[in-house]
Enzyme design. Structure first.
Site, PDB file in Angstrom:
ATOM      1  N   LYS A 124      -2.964   8.670   6.602  1.00 28.67           N
ATOM      2  CA  LYS A 124      -2.801   8.374   8.026  1.00 28.67           C
ATOM      3  C   LYS A 124      -1.658   9.158   8.661  1.00 28.67           C
ATOM      4  O   LYS A 124      -1.380   9.000   9.857  1.00 28.67           O
ATOM      5  CB  LYS A 124      -2.571   6.878   8.233  1.00 28.67           C
ATOM      6  CG  LYS A 124      -3.783   6.008   7.900  1.00 28.67           C
ATOM      7  CD  LYS A 124      -3.532   4.556   8.264  1.00 28.67           C
ATOM      8  CE  LYS A 124      -4.731   3.695   7.905  1.00 28.67           C
ATOM      9  NZ  LYS A 124      -4.936   3.586   6.454  1.00 28.67           N
ATOM     10  N   ASN A 140       0.633  -4.907  13.963  1.00 30.13           N
ATOM     11  CA  ASN A 140      -0.085  -3.838  13.273  1.00 30.13           C
ATOM     12  C   ASN A 140      -1.576  -4.037  13.507  1.00 30.13           C
ATOM     13  O   ASN A 140      -2.125  -5.081  13.124  1.00 30.13           O
ATOM     14  CB  ASN A 140       0.194  -3.870  11.765  1.00 30.13           C
ATOM     15  CG  ASN A 140       1.614  -3.488  11.414  1.00 30.13           C
ATOM     16  OD1 ASN A 140       2.398  -3.108  12.277  1.00 30.13           O
ATOM     17  ND2 ASN A 140       1.949  -3.594  10.141  1.00 30.13           N
ATOM     18  N   ASP A 183       0.824  -1.206   0.000  1.00 30.98           N
ATOM     19  CA  ASP A 183       0.000   0.000   0.000  1.00 30.98           C
ATOM     20  C   ASP A 183       0.863   1.264   0.000  1.00 30.98           C
ATOM     21  O   ASP A 183       0.740   2.134   0.859  1.00 30.98           O
ATOM     22  CB  ASP A 183      -0.928  -0.024   1.224  1.00 30.98           C
ATOM     23  CG  ASP A 183      -1.966   1.085   1.174  1.00 30.98           C
ATOM     24  OD1 ASP A 183      -2.252   1.580   0.071  1.00 30.98           O
ATOM     25  OD2 ASP A 183      -2.468   1.465   2.248  1.00 30.98           O
ATOM     26  N   TYR A 224      -5.600  -2.018  13.644  1.00 31.24           N
ATOM     27  CA  TYR A 224      -6.380  -0.844  13.261  1.00 31.24           C
ATOM     28  C   TYR A 224      -7.799  -0.914  13.812  1.00 31.24           C
ATOM     29  O   TYR A 224      -8.767  -0.627  13.105  1.00 31.24           O
ATOM     30  CB  TYR A 224      -6.387  -0.706  11.741  1.00 31.24           C
ATOM     31  CG  TYR A 224      -5.048  -0.277  11.181  1.00 31.24           C
ATOM     32  CD1 TYR A 224      -4.706   1.063  11.103  1.00 31.24           C
ATOM     33  CD2 TYR A 224      -4.115  -1.225  10.756  1.00 31.24           C
ATOM     34  CE1 TYR A 224      -3.484   1.464  10.603  1.00 31.24           C
ATOM     35  CE2 TYR A 224      -2.891  -0.841  10.245  1.00 31.24           C
ATOM     36  CZ  TYR A 224      -2.573   0.511  10.182  1.00 31.24           C
ATOM     37  OH  TYR A 224      -1.352   0.907   9.689  1.00 31.24           O
ATOM     38  N   TRP A 275       1.248   4.796  12.567  1.00 30.66           N
ATOM     39  CA  TRP A 275       1.251   4.767  11.109  1.00 30.66           C
ATOM     40  C   TRP A 275       0.410   5.936  10.616  1.00 30.66           C
ATOM     41  O   TRP A 275      -0.761   5.966  10.840  1.00 30.66           O
ATOM     42  CB  TRP A 275       0.662   3.452  10.595  1.00 30.66           C
ATOM     43  CG  TRP A 275       0.841   3.285   9.115  1.00 30.66           C
ATOM     44  CD1 TRP A 275      -0.106   3.437   8.136  1.00 30.66           C
ATOM     45  CD2 TRP A 275       2.055   2.936   8.449  1.00 30.66           C
ATOM     46  NE1 TRP A 275       0.444   3.208   6.917  1.00 30.66           N
ATOM     47  CE2 TRP A 275       1.766   2.900   7.073  1.00 30.66           C
ATOM     48  CE3 TRP A 275       3.357   2.666   8.875  1.00 30.66           C
ATOM     49  CZ2 TRP A 275       2.736   2.603   6.118  1.00 30.66           C
ATOM     50  CZ3 TRP A 275       4.308   2.368   7.937  1.00 30.66           C
ATOM     51  CH2 TRP A 275       3.997   2.329   6.568  1.00 30.66           C
ATOM     52  N   ASN A 313       6.836  -7.622   6.620  1.00 25.17           N
ATOM     53  CA  ASN A 313       5.706  -6.837   7.111  1.00 25.17           C
ATOM     54  C   ASN A 313       4.393  -7.463   6.663  1.00 25.17           C
ATOM     55  O   ASN A 313       4.149  -7.628   5.459  1.00 25.17           O
ATOM     56  CB  ASN A 313       5.768  -5.401   6.582  1.00 25.17           C
ATOM     57  CG  ASN A 313       4.572  -4.582   7.060  1.00 25.17           C
ATOM     58  OD1 ASN A 313       4.493  -4.205   8.222  1.00 25.17           O
ATOM     59  ND2 ASN A 313       3.623  -4.312   6.170  1.00 25.17           N
ATOM     60  N   GLU A 314       3.588  -7.858   7.623  1.00 24.84           N
ATOM     61  CA  GLU A 314       2.221  -8.338   7.414  1.00 24.84           C
ATOM     62  C   GLU A 314       2.110  -9.505   6.439  1.00 24.84           C
ATOM     63  O   GLU A 314       1.205  -9.538   5.599  1.00 24.84           O
ATOM     64  CB  GLU A 314       1.306  -7.196   6.969  1.00 24.84           C
ATOM     65  CG  GLU A 314       1.165  -6.086   8.005  1.00 24.84           C
ATOM     66  CD  GLU A 314       0.135  -5.040   7.602  1.00 24.84           C
ATOM     67  OE1 GLU A 314      -0.263  -5.006   6.410  1.00 24.84           O
ATOM     68  OE2 GLU A 314      -0.275  -4.243   8.461  1.00 24.84           O
ATOM     69  N   GLU A 356       2.177  -0.499  14.011  1.00 22.58           N
ATOM     70  CA  GLU A 356       1.263   0.348  13.239  1.00 22.58           C
ATOM     71  C   GLU A 356      -0.059   0.479  13.971  1.00 22.58           C
ATOM     72  O   GLU A 356      -0.624  -0.516  14.442  1.00 22.58           O
ATOM     73  CB  GLU A 356       1.001  -0.230  11.842  1.00 22.58           C
ATOM     74  CG  GLU A 356       2.162  -0.157  10.876  1.00 22.58           C
ATOM     75  CD  GLU A 356       1.787  -0.624   9.477  1.00 22.58           C
ATOM     76  OE1 GLU A 356       0.585  -0.532   9.114  1.00 22.58           O
ATOM     77  OE2 GLU A 356       2.677  -1.074   8.736  1.00 22.58           O
ATOM     78  N   TYR A 369     -10.110   0.046  10.347  1.00 23.74           N
ATOM     79  CA  TYR A 369     -10.556  -0.989   9.419  1.00 23.74           C
ATOM     80  C   TYR A 369     -11.594  -1.914  10.044  1.00 23.74           C
ATOM     81  O   TYR A 369     -12.383  -2.531   9.331  1.00 23.74           O
ATOM     82  CB  TYR A 369      -9.359  -1.807   8.916  1.00 23.74           C
ATOM     83  CG  TYR A 369      -8.420  -1.021   8.038  1.00 23.74           C
ATOM     84  CD1 TYR A 369      -8.864  -0.405   6.880  1.00 23.74           C
ATOM     85  CD2 TYR A 369      -7.075  -0.887   8.369  1.00 23.74           C
ATOM     86  CE1 TYR A 369      -8.011   0.324   6.074  1.00 23.74           C
ATOM     87  CE2 TYR A 369      -6.208  -0.161   7.575  1.00 23.74           C
ATOM     88  CZ  TYR A 369      -6.680   0.446   6.429  1.00 23.74           C
ATOM     89  OH  TYR A 369      -5.821   1.179   5.630  1.00 23.74           O
TER      90      TYR A 369
END
Length: 592
Positions: free
Chosen positions: A568, A466, A162, A468, A548, A412-413, A503, A472
């Site tokens: 963000k 991470n 992203d 949210y 983030w 990452n992720e 994040e 999200y």
């Protein structure tokens, strides 16, 4: 492979500036050997910079394929009898280099350096033509991954990260000279015994010479000396490198011949410090450290990912103003100048390899539905793993001596809740520890693999999450978000490892306000951060919070999730503070 520098025996010449440039979507340049002469139909392109936004219109921004750069350089007359090398600090994502008509280097991976010995191809005092073709295509076998689709409208690059897939020569290009017998590598690790600092070193020599090492303090006073290619230097009452105190010693590594005459000299900065994970604590110099800062990006208008010293210094000034002590190099290794500056300013760095997007479950939700399987013979496979291993090798080879780097992040992720993920990542953790025993290693977990389902987290020394909640998931409902987030975080705390929230954030359009905090407003971002901080403060195992993002940044324009990029940021893309910046400043400058 050491960075070029000017010393008593070495000299470097920057090739930064305007290069001839030409896009080549069809690959004609390789077939027609464009490197064999002046680049026809060329325009000017600054180096370092991404080419995408320098050009006007979609041709450059949406380009898929090759981009050609060419310049001429005069080799200094004083380099007679020296070894001459050509170095690119990066080329995103793959490159082939020619000097004159001769191919001298190939490299894959867009964020680490490569070089070629071109001594036999150049004559001091003469000009030489340098050509490089840079390819921006991503596949399931590259780090990061992607897919190129052939469509009736032309080739289109799909990628699963992203942030915008900027490409080109983002960092400096160097021509440099060393003696023919030279220091090829230096490895430094540090420790302490009571108040005595201990510096262990290992020097690789190209050629036959004795090694002499002199360690000087910041005032230039010699504090220790040693001889031999391996050794240990003791510094009584050492001034330790510490967060907020970027104290550096200078180790001069000198090669001498049998008569004691100097053949080569290289300077390596040294920050004496220790890093340790003990239970749920992350210790620097034996003291608990709490990460407060950001995930960042190398991103600015027009330049894209091109390194810029003005933005470097300004960003660090903003970090200081807001009270941040750390950042993660999301989601790739940054320019080496960034780490040098972090060393000097005492900013702590989580250093991340460019393995982002290895999660088709996540990609399907944000970047459009698809039925790809993350790990399979056709997608992320053994070839991908070898590329991942090489990316880790190059990251650690480059950044091993930076005291600011305290933790390696190897992905990452990614997908992490399957047997295939465990089989893929277990050798990568082992390789990282084999390459560097002095730092902990981890990866960043995404909420598709919550506590109890992740099969990779147990491989790491720390937990990086991470999350949210309130963006999200539980969008707009911060009460429900707080309860769900606290419940999950308390479960992770039972693992007995330090937890860094790498994040958390909410998209916010600067200037949008709401009396009742609503998503996208500055007020909502403030309330969102406050909610997260209450959760963190309630869990003792949390040893860090990195918002983030530091600043708004460019993303692909193929998703309705993003309006003019990811918003963000606590700062806008041009570094103006949103209301959240002042909230963080109050928290981070008063937190005990």
């Amino acid at each position: 492979m050491l960075r070029p520098q000017d010393t008593a025996s070495r000299e470097r010449k920057s090739l930064n500036g305007l290069w001839d440039f030409r896009l080549d979507a069809t690959g004609a340049g390789r077939q027609q050997s464009w490197h064999q002469g002046p680049l026809a139909e060329a325009r000017s392109m600054p180096v370092p910079a991404s080419y995408n936004d320098v050009l006007v219109g979609t041709t450059g921004r949406d380009h898929v394929g090759d981009a050609w750069y060419q310049t001429t350089v005069r080799v200094p007359r004083g380099w007679t009898g020296q070894r001459v090398a050509l170095r690119f600090d990066s080329a995103t994502h793959a490159a082939v280099v020619w000097v004159g008509d001769t191919e001298v280097a190939r490299h894959e991976g867009g964020y680490t350096p490569f070089e070629a010995d071109i001594t036999a191809l150049v004559s001091p005092g003469d000009e030489v033509r340098v050509t490089i073709v840079v390819n921006n295509e991503l596949t399931f076998q590259t780090i990061p991954p992607g897919i190129v689709h052939d469509t009736p409208q032309g080739r289109r690059q799909q990628y699963f990260h992203d942030f915008f897939n900027y490409a080109g020569l983002h960092r400096s290009v160097w021509l440099y000279a060393t003696p023919t017998t030279y220091v090829d590598d230096v490895v430094v690790t540090t420790d302490r015994r009571d108040t005595t600092g201990v510096v262990s070193y290992a020097v690789t020599v190209a050629g036959d010479a004795d090694v002499r090492v002199t360690l000087r303090d910041a005032d230039g006073v010699t504090v220790a000396t040693a001889e031999g290619s391996r050794g240990e230097l003791e510094v009584p009452d050492a001034h330790l490198w510490a967060p907020g105190d970027g104290y550096l010693y200078d180790a001069e590594v000198e090669l001498v011949d049998a008569s004691g005459d100097s053949l080569d000299s290289y300077h390596q900065s040294v920050g004496i410090r220790t890093v340790e994970v003990r239970g749920t604590q992350f210790l620097i110099n034996g003291e608990p450290f709490y990460f407060q800062g950001f995930g960042k990006h190398e991103d600015s208008a027009v330049r894209g990912k091109g390194h810029d010293d003005a933005f470097l210094v300004h960003d660090f000034e903003l970090l200081d103003w807001i009270g941040a002590n750390s950042f993660r190099t999301a989601h790739y290794p940054y320019a080496e100048e960034v780490y040098d500056y972090a060393d000097r300013t005492g900013i702590v760095v989580i250093d991340e390899v460019a393995a982002v997007g290895q999660n088709m479950g996540l990609a399907g939700g944000i970047f459009g539905g698809q039925n790809y399987t993350t790990f399979s013979p056709e997608t992320v496979n053994d070839v991908s793993q070898e590329a991942h291993k090489q990316a880790i090798r190059e990251l650690i080879t480059r950044d091993k001596n930076h005291p600011s780097v305290v933790l390696w992040s190897i992905a990452n992720e990614p997908e992490s809740d399957t047997d295939a993920a465990r089989a893929y990542f277990e050798p990568l953790f082992a390789l990282t520890r084999e390459l560097d025993t002095s730092r902990p290693v981890g990866f960043v977990n995404v909420m598709l693999a919550p506590h109890g389902t992740c099969q990779v987290s147990e491989l790491g020394d720390v937990l990086m999450l991470n999350r949210y909640y309130g963006w999200y998931v539980n969008t707009g409902d911060l009460v429900a978000a707080e309860a769900a987030w606290l419940s999950e975080l308390q479960q992770w705390a039972t693992e007995g490892k330090p937890i860094i929230i790498t994040e958390y954030g909410a998209d916010t359009v600067a200037g949008v306000h709401s009396l009742t905090p609503q998503p996208w407003s500055e007020e909502y971002q403030v309330e969102y951060l406050d909610m997260n901080h209450r959760v963190f403060d309630a869990v003792d195992a949390v040893v860090g919070e990195q918002v983030w993002n530091f600043a708004d940044f460019a993303t692909s324009s193929t998703s309705v999730f993003r309006v003019d990029g990811n918003k963000k940021g606590v700062f806008t893309r041009d570094r103006r503070p949103k209301a959240a910046a002042h909230v963080l400043r109050r928290r981070w400058t008063t937190k005990p």
